[in-house]
Scaffold this motif. Structure first.
Motif, mmCIF file in Angstrom:
data_model
loop_
_atom_site.group_PDB
_atom_site.id
_atom_site.type_symbol
_atom_site.label_atom_id
_atom_site.label_comp_id
_atom_site.label_asym_id
_atom_site.label_seq_id
_atom_site.Cartn_x
_atom_site.Cartn_y
_atom_site.Cartn_z
ATOM 1 N N ARG A 104 0.813 -1.139 0.042
ATOM 2 C CA ARG A 104 0.036 -0.105 -0.029
ATOM 3 C C ARG A 104 0.905 1.075 -0.033
ATOM 4 O O ARG A 104 1.862 1.217 0.922
ATOM 5 C CB ARG A 104 -0.895 -0.068 1.248
ATOM 6 C CG ARG A 104 -2.000 1.205 1.142
ATOM 7 C CD ARG A 104 -2.908 1.295 2.503
ATOM 8 N NE ARG A 104 -2.379 1.339 3.819
ATOM 9 C CZ ARG A 104 -2.446 0.190 4.604
ATOM 10 N NH1 ARG A 104 -3.354 -0.746 4.289
ATOM 11 N NH2 ARG A 104 -2.016 0.239 5.821
ATOM 12 N N GLU A 106 1.233 5.126 0.776
ATOM 13 C CA GLU A 106 0.333 6.028 1.713
ATOM 14 C C GLU A 106 0.996 7.405 1.146
ATOM 15 O O GLU A 106 2.339 7.662 1.630
ATOM 16 C CB GLU A 106 0.418 5.755 2.979
ATOM 17 C CG GLU A 106 -0.062 4.455 3.332
ATOM 18 C CD GLU A 106 -0.239 4.236 4.737
ATOM 19 O OE1 GLU A 106 -0.709 3.190 5.200
ATOM 20 O OE2 GLU A 106 0.570 4.915 5.581
ATOM 21 N N HIS A 108 1.722 11.525 1.697
ATOM 22 C CA HIS A 108 1.600 12.253 2.694
ATOM 23 C C HIS A 108 2.072 13.763 2.191
ATOM 24 O O HIS A 108 2.964 13.649 1.402
ATOM 25 C CB HIS A 108 2.209 12.053 3.899
ATOM 26 C CG HIS A 108 1.887 10.719 4.503
ATOM 27 N ND1 HIS A 108 0.767 10.627 5.469
ATOM 28 C CD2 HIS A 108 2.072 9.468 4.127
ATOM 29 C CE1 HIS A 108 0.739 9.345 5.819
ATOM 30 N NE2 HIS A 108 1.623 8.538 5.087
ATOM 31 N N ALA A 126 1.610 9.334 -4.333
ATOM 32 C CA ALA A 126 1.813 8.038 -4.389
ATOM 33 C C ALA A 126 1.467 7.414 -5.539
ATOM 34 O O ALA A 126 1.911 6.320 -5.898
ATOM 35 C CB ALA A 126 0.562 7.649 -3.337
ATOM 36 N N ILE A 146 -3.395 5.193 -1.272
ATOM 37 C CA ILE A 146 -4.151 5.977 -0.455
ATOM 38 C C ILE A 146 -3.490 7.384 -0.148
ATOM 39 O O ILE A 146 -2.154 7.294 0.030
ATOM 40 C CB ILE A 146 -4.486 5.268 1.002
ATOM 41 C CG1 ILE A 146 -5.822 6.098 1.775
ATOM 42 C CG2 ILE A 146 -3.480 4.790 1.839
ATOM 43 C CD1 ILE A 146 -6.448 5.321 2.720
ATOM 44 N N SER A 147 -4.269 8.397 -0.018
ATOM 45 C CA SER A 147 -3.707 9.559 0.490
ATOM 46 C C SER A 147 -4.143 10.029 1.715
ATOM 47 O O SER A 147 -5.512 10.177 1.966
ATOM 48 C CB SER A 147 -4.035 10.658 -0.676
ATOM 49 O OG SER A 147 -3.365 11.873 -0.114
ATOM 50 N N TYR A 148 -3.269 10.355 2.709
ATOM 51 C CA TYR A 148 -3.724 10.962 3.836
ATOM 52 C C TYR A 148 -3.298 12.401 4.080
ATOM 53 O O TYR A 148 -3.609 13.043 5.030
ATOM 54 C CB TYR A 148 -2.826 10.224 5.163
ATOM 55 C CG TYR A 148 -3.408 8.783 5.307
ATOM 56 C CD1 TYR A 148 -4.726 8.603 5.864
ATOM 57 C CD2 TYR A 148 -2.721 7.715 5.088
ATOM 58 C CE1 TYR A 148 -5.150 7.486 6.094
ATOM 59 C CE2 TYR A 148 -3.115 6.402 5.085
ATOM 60 C CZ TYR A 148 -4.290 6.382 5.719
ATOM 61 O OH TYR A 148 -4.904 5.075 5.971
ATOM 62 N N GLU B 201 -9.046 7.386 12.650
ATOM 63 C CA GLU B 201 -8.699 7.767 11.331
ATOM 64 C C GLU B 201 -9.114 9.344 11.226
ATOM 65 O O GLU B 201 -10.285 9.813 11.745
ATOM 66 C CB GLU B 201 -9.142 7.159 10.105
ATOM 67 C CG GLU B 201 -8.826 5.599 10.136
ATOM 68 C CD GLU B 201 -7.531 5.640 9.427
ATOM 69 O OE1 GLU B 201 -6.754 6.436 9.165
ATOM 70 O OE2 GLU B 201 -7.323 4.189 9.018
ATOM 71 N N TYR B 220 -12.194 8.034 7.214
ATOM 72 C CA TYR B 220 -11.543 6.991 6.648
ATOM 73 C C TYR B 220 -11.941 5.678 7.173
ATOM 74 O O TYR B 220 -12.257 5.575 8.523
ATOM 75 C CB TYR B 220 -9.967 7.332 6.618
ATOM 76 C CG TYR B 220 -9.483 8.134 5.788
ATOM 77 C CD1 TYR B 220 -9.733 9.379 5.873
ATOM 78 C CD2 TYR B 220 -8.556 7.773 4.782
ATOM 79 C CE1 TYR B 220 -9.037 10.400 4.958
ATOM 80 C CE2 TYR B 220 -7.799 8.625 3.937
ATOM 81 C CZ TYR B 220 -8.208 10.006 4.046
ATOM 82 O OH TYR B 220 -7.664 10.540 3.188
ATOM 83 N N GLY B 223 -8.627 1.959 5.582
ATOM 84 C CA GLY B 223 -7.749 2.353 4.263
ATOM 85 C C GLY B 223 -8.373 2.728 3.317
ATOM 86 O O GLY B 223 -7.770 2.866 2.188
#
Lengths: 174, 432
Positions: A104, A106, A108, A126, A146-148, B201, B220, B223
């Motif tokens: 995965r 991620e 940021h 990503a 996935i983007s946070y 999250e 979220y 994931g």
């Protein structure tokens, strides 16, 4: 039922207390080695084992190559810099050699800019790593993205020292 | 620790899950008032014994925090009338206070109350405003007080009051694995905070339905991000959208029937519009840049949004019917997170210039840019109903905090928690 609620409540309380205690734990002025997971988030990379035969040595070396699992970026950029291409290629080799393995990515960002724009920027970073992996022959199905955005900083702080550690893609083995 | 003790601790926390923990309570400070503030006196109300809320104090706090009023202290009051018949205008006049609010809280004989109040003019000696506000129960008493403040504010300033409203915000505590996010809805004075959602999250981008009965927000789960619709009265939560990739920036249309939001599953982030019921989803923008943070014009005919199609994020406007977007911002290195003023005549957004990230207001079309905050890391601005006040989040000494500023930049307020971060404020519409 009631007991479960109590347990849940105690759990939440513990989480809140722990959360409160962990505040200030990160010192933004402390030197942080590049390519080290400083986030406190999951790094599922296994440790090197000590078995002596050649195959095991090779596996250990491969494992060690995977411990560098972070690609850092310049401000508002999603270009993978020269010094992080080896991180990507180590994972490309690993994923190509292990078709069942998955990662995965991620994405940021640092804290500057709006939250939702940074969600977009984190995804773009990503995706840049994903594209580099697939260009190296990795099957897209092995990669989740996935983007946070700026929601999960690796390092607390409001200066370039912290920001440079937060503009990153973490490659997490699933 | 004895069993009894731990159980009672757990019980206390169960309550806290419904009513937000004390640490989530916002502490409000006026950081900059208006020098031209209007003198007013709010005389303590005569209240039936069962009422715990000091109604006059709530009214006074609202008016003083608006920065537009200066309140006489209770010690200075030479008389404490509760109705016009007891009102002697002379002493108030001599103390320089033209406006006096008096009132009572009475039993209505049906288990509820009536908050009766008068706005008195010490120059004419007459009652300018008189209202009986029905109050169903003690838990509604603060709302009655906010209504009184709204009526007084509107009568004396000619602007709609915004006190009987709510603020939604995200409170975040702890770091890393221990970080916990709560979506909280509190009264406009920070009181009565209620936790709407809790997550390990991030929770982001809360936005009110125009009837203020629902909130949309981003969360979220395992994931994956999703847009959730929360109905306040029932507590029901519905997952509205969860595509692969980004599900972000949900905003209700002014008529409450549609949502604009952001999805990235068709390659990269673009703006979409959909019925709140879930049907008629269509893609409004189609560009390889990041298109995000849509906001509706007050008449629902246009949207503004952030896009980095020109290289860096800037603000664009597009017809809800689609077509070619028009760029609206040119000053500073970046401009993000736009919204229209309630009258549609100006644009509110985040301006980045010289390394400072500040809240800006720009006259439309293409007018002057006014900076309303000092930065360096201000974000998430939105208008209070009526458009006289803006709320946003800034980096405070002990974490992120909320700040409000009047659109003329003169009146400033800080709302902070004892610990953790407060961010993503969204002011509810007025109750119609």
């Amino acid at each position: 039922m009631k007991r479960n609620k109590f347990l849940l409540a105690v759990g939440v309380l513990t989480a809140l207390l722990l959360g409160a205690c962990s505040h200030g734990k990160h010192d933004s002025s402390a030197p942080v080695p590049v390519n080290t997971n400083t986030s406190g988030y999951a790094d599922t990379t296994g440790g090197a084992n000590q078995l002596g035969n050649a195959a095991e040595d090779a596996r250990t070396a491969a494992e060690r190559a995977l411990t560098n699992n972070i690609v850092y970026f310049d401000y508002d950029s999603s270009v993978i810099k020269e010094e992080y291409k080896s991180v990507v290629s180590a994972y490309a080799r690993y994923l190509s050699a292990n078709p069942a393995a998955k990662v995965r990515l991620e994405g940021h960002t640092d804290e500057r800019g709006s939250r939702e724009y940074n969600i977009g920027l984190g995804e773009r970073r990503a995706n840049a790593v994903r594209d580099a992996l697939t260009a190296a022959g990795v099957t897209p199905a092995q990669i989740a993205v996935i983007s946070y955005g700026k929601e999960r900083p690796a390092v607390e702080g409001h200066d370039e020292a912290a920001w440079s550690q937060n503009r990153r893609v973490q490659i997490i083995r699933l | 620790m004895t069993m009894l003790k731990s159980l009672s601790a757990a019980l206390a926390l169960l309550l806290a899950l419904v009513i937000a923990p004390a640490q989530a309570q916002l502490q409000i400070t006026v950081t900059n008032g208006d020098v031209g503030a209007l003198p007013i006196a709010i005389v303590p109300f005569t209240q039936v014994g069962s009422v715990r809320v000091d109604v006059a104090q709530v009214v006074e706090n609202d008016l003083v925090r608006s920065g537009r009023f200066r309140a006489m202290s209770r010690d200075e009051m030479r008389q404490k009338p509760n109705q016009p018949a007891q009102f002697d205008p002379a002493p108030w006049r001599s103390q320089g206070t033209d406006n006096v609010v008096v009132g009572q809280v009475l039993d209505d004989g049906k288990g509820g109350y009536v908050a009766r109040f008068f706005l008195l003019d010490s120059l004419s000696g007459k009652s300018v405003v008189a209202y009986d506000i029905p109050v169903r129960g003690p838990e509604q008493m603060r709302y009655a007080a906010h209504q009184i403040a709204d009526i007084v504010y509107e009568k004396l300033l000619g602007l709609p009051g915004y006190f009987n409203t709510k603020i939604a915000y995200v409170s975040a505590q702890g770091l890393g694995y221990q970080r916990t996010y709560q979506l909280i809805v509190a009264d406009s004075d920070g009181e009565q905070p209620r936790v709407i959602a809790t997550s390990r999250e991030t929770l982001m981008s809360p936005n009110w339905s125009p009837d203020r009965k629902q909130l949309v927000y981003v969360g979220y789960e395992r994931g994956r991000s999703a847009i959730y619709l929360h109905t306040l009265a029932s507590g029901q939560v519905r997952k509205l959208v969860s595509e692969k990739g980004i599900n972000g920036s949900p905003v209700f249309s002014p008529d409450g029937t549609k949502l604009a939001f952001v999805l990235s599953f068709e390659i990269n982030p673009d703006i979409y519009v959909m019925d709140v019921s879930g049907g008629n989803r269509r893609r409004l923008t189609d560009h390889y840049g990041i298109d995000t943070e849509p906001a509706w014009s007050p008449d629902g005919s246009k949207l503004v949004f952030t896009s980095d199609r020109s290289g860096r994020p800037q603000i664009y406007e597009i017809s809800v019917a689609g077509g070619e977007p028009t760029r609206l911002t040119f000053q500073g290195s970046q401009n993000l997170r736009p919204s229209y003023a309630p009258d549609g005549k100006s644009l509110l957004f985040v301006n980045v210039d010289g390394g400072r990230q500040r809240i800006a207001l720009q006259d439309l079309p293409g007018g002057a840019l006014h900076l309303l905050s000092n930065g360096p890391l201000d974000e998430g601005p939105s208008f209070a109903p009526g458009g006289a006040v803006i709320i946003y989040s800034s980096q405070g000494p002990h974490g992120r905090q909320l700040e409000t500023v009047s659109v003329d930049g003169r009146v400033r307020l800080t709302m902070r928690q004892a610990t953790g971060d407060v961010q993503e404020p969204a002011w509810s519409p007025l109750l119609k």
